[in-house]
Design an enzyme around this catalytic site. Structure first.
Site, mmCIF file in Angstrom:
data_model
loop_
_atom_site.group_PDB
_atom_site.id
_atom_site.type_symbol
_atom_site.label_atom_id
_atom_site.label_comp_id
_atom_site.label_asym_id
_atom_site.label_seq_id
_atom_site.Cartn_x
_atom_site.Cartn_y
_atom_site.Cartn_z
ATOM 1 N N LYS A 13 0.831 -1.216 0.000
ATOM 2 C CA LYS A 13 0.000 0.000 0.000
ATOM 3 C C LYS A 13 0.862 1.261 0.000
ATOM 4 O O LYS A 13 0.644 2.189 -0.778
ATOM 5 C CB LYS A 13 -0.919 0.040 1.244
ATOM 6 C CG LYS A 13 -1.862 -1.144 1.374
ATOM 7 C CD LYS A 13 -2.800 -0.999 2.569
ATOM 8 C CE LYS A 13 -2.122 -1.022 3.930
ATOM 9 N NZ LYS A 13 -1.509 -2.303 4.303
ATOM 10 N N ARG A 87 -9.317 0.880 8.942
ATOM 11 C CA ARG A 87 -8.960 -0.501 9.265
ATOM 12 C C ARG A 87 -10.073 -1.199 10.041
ATOM 13 O O ARG A 87 -9.921 -2.366 10.372
ATOM 14 C CB ARG A 87 -7.696 -0.507 10.129
ATOM 15 C CG ARG A 87 -6.402 -0.792 9.372
ATOM 16 C CD ARG A 87 -5.283 -0.633 10.364
ATOM 17 N NE ARG A 87 -4.068 -1.306 10.091
ATOM 18 C CZ ARG A 87 -2.987 -0.748 9.544
ATOM 19 N NH1 ARG A 87 -3.030 0.489 9.118
ATOM 20 N NH2 ARG A 87 -1.878 -1.431 9.422
ATOM 21 N N ARG A 126 12.244 -5.709 4.576
ATOM 22 C CA ARG A 126 12.145 -4.311 4.164
ATOM 23 C C ARG A 126 12.812 -3.317 5.105
ATOM 24 O O ARG A 126 12.966 -3.558 6.300
ATOM 25 C CB ARG A 126 10.691 -3.919 3.893
ATOM 26 C CG ARG A 126 9.801 -3.855 5.093
ATOM 27 C CD ARG A 126 8.378 -3.522 4.650
ATOM 28 N NE ARG A 126 7.507 -3.305 5.775
ATOM 29 C CZ ARG A 126 6.226 -2.998 5.689
ATOM 30 N NH1 ARG A 126 5.650 -2.874 4.510
ATOM 31 N NH2 ARG A 126 5.503 -2.812 6.772
ATOM 32 N N ARG A 159 14.770 0.001 10.065
ATOM 33 C CA ARG A 159 13.733 -1.045 9.990
ATOM 34 C C ARG A 159 12.664 -0.698 11.004
ATOM 35 O O ARG A 159 12.968 -0.151 12.067
ATOM 36 C CB ARG A 159 14.329 -2.405 10.353
ATOM 37 C CG ARG A 159 15.345 -2.904 9.369
ATOM 38 C CD ARG A 159 15.764 -4.329 9.730
ATOM 39 N NE ARG A 159 15.075 -5.282 8.905
ATOM 40 C CZ ARG A 159 15.579 -5.776 7.780
ATOM 41 N NH1 ARG A 159 16.770 -5.396 7.354
ATOM 42 N NH2 ARG A 159 14.912 -6.639 7.058
ATOM 43 N N ARG A 171 -0.371 -8.596 13.417
ATOM 44 C CA ARG A 171 -0.912 -7.612 12.460
ATOM 45 C C ARG A 171 -1.787 -8.298 11.414
ATOM 46 O O ARG A 171 -2.831 -7.779 11.012
ATOM 47 C CB ARG A 171 0.236 -6.856 11.778
ATOM 48 C CG ARG A 171 0.883 -5.845 12.712
ATOM 49 C CD ARG A 171 2.293 -5.519 12.297
ATOM 50 N NE ARG A 171 2.406 -4.734 11.092
ATOM 51 C CZ ARG A 171 3.536 -4.622 10.394
ATOM 52 N NH1 ARG A 171 4.630 -5.246 10.776
ATOM 53 N NH2 ARG A 171 3.563 -3.878 9.322
HETATM 54 P P1 AMP Z 1 1.012 0.559 9.071
HETATM 55 O O1 AMP Z 1 2.200 1.426 8.850
HETATM 56 O O2 AMP Z 1 -0.186 1.004 8.285
HETATM 57 O O3 AMP Z 1 1.306 -0.894 8.886
HETATM 58 O O4 AMP Z 1 0.582 0.740 10.596
HETATM 59 C C1 AMP Z 1 1.480 0.421 11.645
HETATM 60 C C2 AMP Z 1 0.707 0.258 12.949
HETATM 61 O O5 AMP Z 1 0.056 1.496 13.284
HETATM 62 C C3 AMP Z 1 -0.422 -0.758 12.932
HETATM 63 O O6 AMP Z 1 0.031 -2.090 13.171
HETATM 64 C C4 AMP Z 1 -1.304 -0.251 14.060
HETATM 65 O O7 AMP Z 1 -0.741 -0.528 15.330
HETATM 66 C C5 AMP Z 1 -1.220 1.254 13.861
HETATM 67 N N1 AMP Z 1 -2.228 1.750 12.904
HETATM 68 C C6 AMP Z 1 -2.009 2.349 11.706
HETATM 69 N N2 AMP Z 1 -3.150 2.696 11.118
HETATM 70 C C7 AMP Z 1 -4.133 2.297 11.955
HETATM 71 C C8 AMP Z 1 -5.556 2.366 11.891
HETATM 72 N N3 AMP Z 1 -6.183 2.901 10.834
HETATM 73 N N4 AMP Z 1 -6.254 1.861 12.956
HETATM 74 C C9 AMP Z 1 -5.636 1.332 14.016
HETATM 75 N N5 AMP Z 1 -4.301 1.217 14.142
HETATM 76 C C10 AMP Z 1 -3.549 1.710 13.111
#
Ligand code: AMP
Length: 213
Positions: A13, A87, A126, A159, A171
């Site tokens: 994404k 999410r 990554r 990282r 996740r």
């Molecule tokens: P990401 O970079 O999108 O993978 O997000 C990293 C982490 O941030 C996730 O594993 C969640 O802990 C938190 N996070 C990011 N976006 C959301 C969201 N829309 N709702 C809840 N937690 C989020």
């Protein structure tokens, strides 16, 4: 035009959102990036969410909805790519209401389909440039042999704390439990398109542009 990129962790994404920013001048709103920035700068909210994020769990809806509302105000008139938001169904309803209150709406939700087995390898491979944030992956896009970022020349790479197999499994579970119901939600709203997220980066980009055209 406003779009949501939907997909599991490591589904690409962020990579595709950055391409759309460069090529179409859209505004990327990544709640993950916003939360990581709050964590790094040690704000009260950042400290509150740090452990939850590192564990791979979702932070509460209210926090991310507030972040998005703030960014929609700041970037008023922009064309948005929602990356990692919504999410949950509650976040999706909140996004709908926020956009409606601004006199706009979502045009497309693009689901990036990937095979789980490929994800853990992608995620543990990554890293990002510590200076400009350019993303690298040991498998698909290695750091140049001279050890410098191809975009800015910096030699320091980072990282993510949650890019380890244990957090990744949590996740992924959160994705299936909380986020994947959005596929049906947006399908019912006639907004959903799916692309093969495991294709080459350029090919995924073309598939997304096809949806947007
Ligand atoms: P990401 O970079 O999108 O993978 O997000 C990293 C982490 O941030 C996730 O594993 C969640 O802990 C938190 N996070 C990011 N976006 C959301 C969201 N829309 N709702 C809840 N937690 C989020």
């Amino acid at each position: 035009m406003n779009i949501v990129l939907l997909g599991p962790p490591g589904g690409g994404k962020g990579t595709q959102a950055k391409i759309l920013v460069e090529e179409r001048g859209m505004v990327q709103l990544s709640t993950g990036d916003m939360l990581r920035a709050a964590k790094t700068s040690g704000t009260a909210m950042g400290n509150k969410v740090a452990a939850v994020m590192d564990a791979g769990e979702l932070v509460t809806d209210g926090i991310v909805i507030d972040l998005i509302a703030e960014q929609l105000d700041k970037n008023s008139g922009g064309e948005f790519i929602f990356d990692g938001f919504p999410r949950t169904l509650a976040q999706a309803d909140a996004l709908d209401a926020l956009l409606t209150s601004k006199g706009t709406h979502l045009d497309h939700v693009i689901e990036m389909q990937v095979d789980d087995k490929a994800l853990v390898n992608r995620i543990t491979a990554r890293s990002t440039c510590g200076s400009c944030g350019e993303g690298y992956n040991e498998i698909s896009k290695p750091i140049p042999a001279n050890g410098s970022c191809s975009k800015c020349g910096n030699t320091d790479f980072q990282r993510r704390a949650d890019d380890n197999e244990h957090s990744f499994r949590i996740r992924l579970m959160a994705y299936y439990k909380e986020t994947s119901p959005l596929i049906g939600y947006y399908h019912a709203k006639n907004l959903l398109s799916s692309v093969d997220g495991l294709a080459e980066i350029k090919q995924v980009k073309e598939s997304i542009l096809n949806v947007l055209s």
